[in-house]
Design a protein around this motif. Structure first.
Motif, PDB file in Angstrom:
ATOM      1  N   GLY A  73       0.800  -1.212   0.000  1.00 27.36           N
ATOM      2  CA  GLY A  73       0.000   0.000   0.000  1.00 27.36           C
ATOM      3  C   GLY A  73       0.832   1.260   0.000  1.00 27.36           C
ATOM      4  N   CYS A  74       2.151   1.119   0.035  1.00 23.49           N
ATOM      5  CA  CYS A  74       3.023   2.300   0.014  1.00 23.49           C
ATOM      6  C   CYS A  74       4.113   2.119  -1.043  1.00 23.49           C
ATOM      7  CB  CYS A  74       3.640   2.558   1.383  1.00 23.49           C
ATOM      8  SG  CYS A  74       4.717   1.240   1.969  1.00 23.49           S
ATOM      9  N   LYS A  75       4.685   3.217  -1.465  1.00 24.15           N
ATOM     10  CA  LYS A  75       5.685   3.224  -2.533  1.00 24.15           C
ATOM     11  C   LYS A  75       6.885   2.368  -2.172  1.00 24.15           C
ATOM     12  CE  LYS A  75       8.546   6.428  -5.245  1.00 24.15           C
ATOM     13  NZ  LYS A  75       8.871   7.868  -5.460  1.00 24.15           N
ATOM     14  N   ASP A 118      -8.975  10.220   3.168  1.00 24.99           N
ATOM     15  CA  ASP A 118      -7.748   9.478   3.473  1.00 24.99           C
ATOM     16  C   ASP A 118      -8.020   7.982   3.617  1.00 24.99           C
ATOM     17  OD1 ASP A 118      -6.233  11.775   3.432  1.00 24.99           O
ATOM     18  OD2 ASP A 118      -6.311  12.089   5.613  1.00 24.99           O
ATOM     19  N   ASN A 121      -8.554   6.614   0.079  1.00 26.70           N
ATOM     20  CA  ASN A 121      -7.279   6.614  -0.643  1.00 26.70           C
ATOM     21  C   ASN A 121      -6.364   5.498  -0.161  1.00 26.70           C
ATOM     22  OD1 ASN A 121      -7.936   8.757  -2.284  1.00 26.70           O
ATOM     23  ND2 ASN A 121      -6.874  10.297  -1.046  1.00 26.70           N
ATOM     24  N   SER A 122      -6.374   5.236   1.135  1.00 25.47           N
ATOM     25  CA  SER A 122      -5.551   4.164   1.687  1.00 25.47           C
ATOM     26  C   SER A 122      -5.980   2.817   1.120  1.00 25.47           C
ATOM     27  CB  SER A 122      -5.665   4.164   3.213  1.00 25.47           C
ATOM     28  OG  SER A 122      -4.946   3.075   3.769  1.00 25.47           O
ATOM     29  N   TYR A 123      -7.289   2.607   1.017  1.00 25.48           N
ATOM     30  CA  TYR A 123      -7.790   1.353   0.451  1.00 25.48           C
ATOM     31  C   TYR A 123      -7.371   1.217  -1.014  1.00 25.48           C
ATOM     32  CZ  TYR A 123     -10.699  -2.420  -1.147  1.00 25.48           C
ATOM     33  OH  TYR A 123     -11.097  -3.606  -1.708  1.00 25.48           O
ATOM     34  N   SER A 125      -4.951   2.616  -2.548  1.00 23.84           N
ATOM     35  CA  SER A 125      -3.497   2.514  -2.700  1.00 23.84           C
ATOM     36  C   SER A 125      -3.045   1.065  -2.716  1.00 23.84           C
ATOM     37  CB  SER A 125      -2.802   3.273  -1.568  1.00 23.84           C
ATOM     38  OG  SER A 125      -1.390   3.211  -1.717  1.00 23.84           O
ATOM     39  N   LEU A 126      -3.565   0.258  -1.793  1.00 23.88           N
ATOM     40  CA  LEU A 126      -3.206  -1.163  -1.750  1.00 23.88           C
ATOM     41  C   LEU A 126      -3.871  -1.940  -2.873  1.00 23.88           C
ATOM     42  CD1 LEU A 126      -2.088  -3.782  -0.485  1.00 23.88           C
ATOM     43  CD2 LEU A 126      -4.110  -3.821   0.985  1.00 23.88           C
ATOM     44  N   SER A 129      -3.706   1.102  -6.891  1.00 26.58           N
ATOM     45  CA  SER A 129      -2.471   1.787  -7.283  1.00 26.58           C
ATOM     46  C   SER A 129      -1.262   0.854  -7.275  1.00 26.58           C
ATOM     47  CB  SER A 129      -2.204   2.976  -6.351  1.00 26.58           C
ATOM     48  OG  SER A 129      -3.309   3.846  -6.329  1.00 26.58           O
ATOM     49  N   SER A 130      -1.157   0.035  -6.246  1.00 29.30           N
ATOM     50  CA  SER A 130       0.021  -0.832  -6.141  1.00 29.30           C
ATOM     51  C   SER A 130       0.071  -1.843  -7.275  1.00 29.30           C
ATOM     52  CB  SER A 130       0.032  -1.562  -4.791  1.00 29.30           C
ATOM     53  OG  SER A 130      -0.975  -2.554  -4.728  1.00 29.30           O
ATOM     54  N   CYS A 133       1.353   0.067 -10.397  1.00 27.46           N
ATOM     55  CA  CYS A 133       2.753   0.462 -10.305  1.00 27.46           C
ATOM     56  C   CYS A 133       3.691  -0.746 -10.271  1.00 27.46           C
ATOM     57  CB  CYS A 133       2.970   1.340  -9.077  1.00 27.46           C
ATOM     58  SG  CYS A 133       2.094   2.920  -9.181  1.00 27.46           S
TER      59      CYS A 133
END
Length: 261
Positions: A73-75, A118, A121-123, A125-126, A129-130, A133
């Protein structure tokens, strides 16, 4: 580990590999890999990944297993997986990336209750988005060349196609991922891209679904399925997925459901 008809010498990446479908997928794929293959397993729990690695490497094995404990969930988590991908023998026959990592999200509420940007967006992201990417990074790390088959599998869901009340996060994430990989298939005709919906699996996520869903009808439906033994095992679903991948006759970008095969 005996080698059966399979994917040859391959680089295989599985996210969400520490339990459930991802763990069963690793155990199913490994015997189908030739000597010199590399299996990269990514998940948050290092302890569970190491346990899986021990199960995969019992006895003599020419398979290299790398565990990556990371929060996708993070870069930084995505980059951690890509670092392992770059450090791989380029002389492979197959690249297989299984985008399996996902979470159900908060199913105790309805659309009208999600007011925190937020949190949403956190949901995403994992769950969205992940996957984009990581896939983009892997394709850059392992570029197209003659003799190399590159396969991208998105573990999808019926929820990508059908709205489930109180599952706004999960349905939105799955729908976004399906379209994302359909676009990828259009853009990159040399790739083999598959959205695979594994069916209702008897996993921790299913337990959460039937115990926590705000929608009474949905919660009851899953409870009845569980009580009547109608949930699928991970191995049942993965058996069909392996057949589809090895036959290699599906249209790239297709959404295939367990029950359609």
């Amino acid at each position: 580990m005996s080698v059966v008809s399979g994917f040859g010498k391959a680089l295989v990446i599985i996210t969400g590999a520490s339990k459930g479908f991802g763990r069963a997928l690793a155990l199913s794929v490994a015997p189908r890999l030739a000597a010199g293959s590399v299996l990269i397993l990514a998940a948050r729990s290092d302890d569970r990944l190491q346990e899986l690695k021990r199960d995969l490497c019992r006895g003599e094995s020419a398979l290299t297993v790398r565990c990556v404990a990371a929060d996708l969930g993070c870069k930084a988590g995505v980059e951690k997986v890509l670092t392992e991908t770059r450090d791989t023998d380029p002389d492979i026959d197959h690249l297989l990336l299984f985008n399996n990592a996902a979470s159900l999200g908060d199913v105790t509420r309805y659309c009208r209750d999600f007011t925190d940007v937020d949190e949403v967006n956190s949901y995403l992201s994992l769950n969205v988005s992940s996957a984009l990417c990581l896939t983009a990074g892997v394709l850059r790390s392992v570029p197209r060349r003659t003799g190399l088959t590159r396969v991208i599998v998105n573990i999808s869901s019926l929820c990508a196609l059908r709205p489930f009340p109180s599952w706004v996060l999960y349905c939105s994430g799955k729908a976004a991922r399906d379209m994302m990989f359909r676009v990828l298939a259009e853009e990159e005709p040399d790739l083999r891209v598959l959205n695979y919906a594994p069916g209702p699996l008897d996993t921790d996520m299913q337990l959460q679904a039937r115990s926590s869903s705000a929608d009474d009808s949905l919660r009851n439906t899953f409870s009845v399925m569980h009580a009547h033994g109608q949930l699928l095992t991970c191995d049942q679903s993965i058996s069909k997925l392996m057949t589809v991948l090895l036959d290699d006759k599906y249209p790239s970008g297709a959404h295939l459901d367990y029950y359609d095969l």
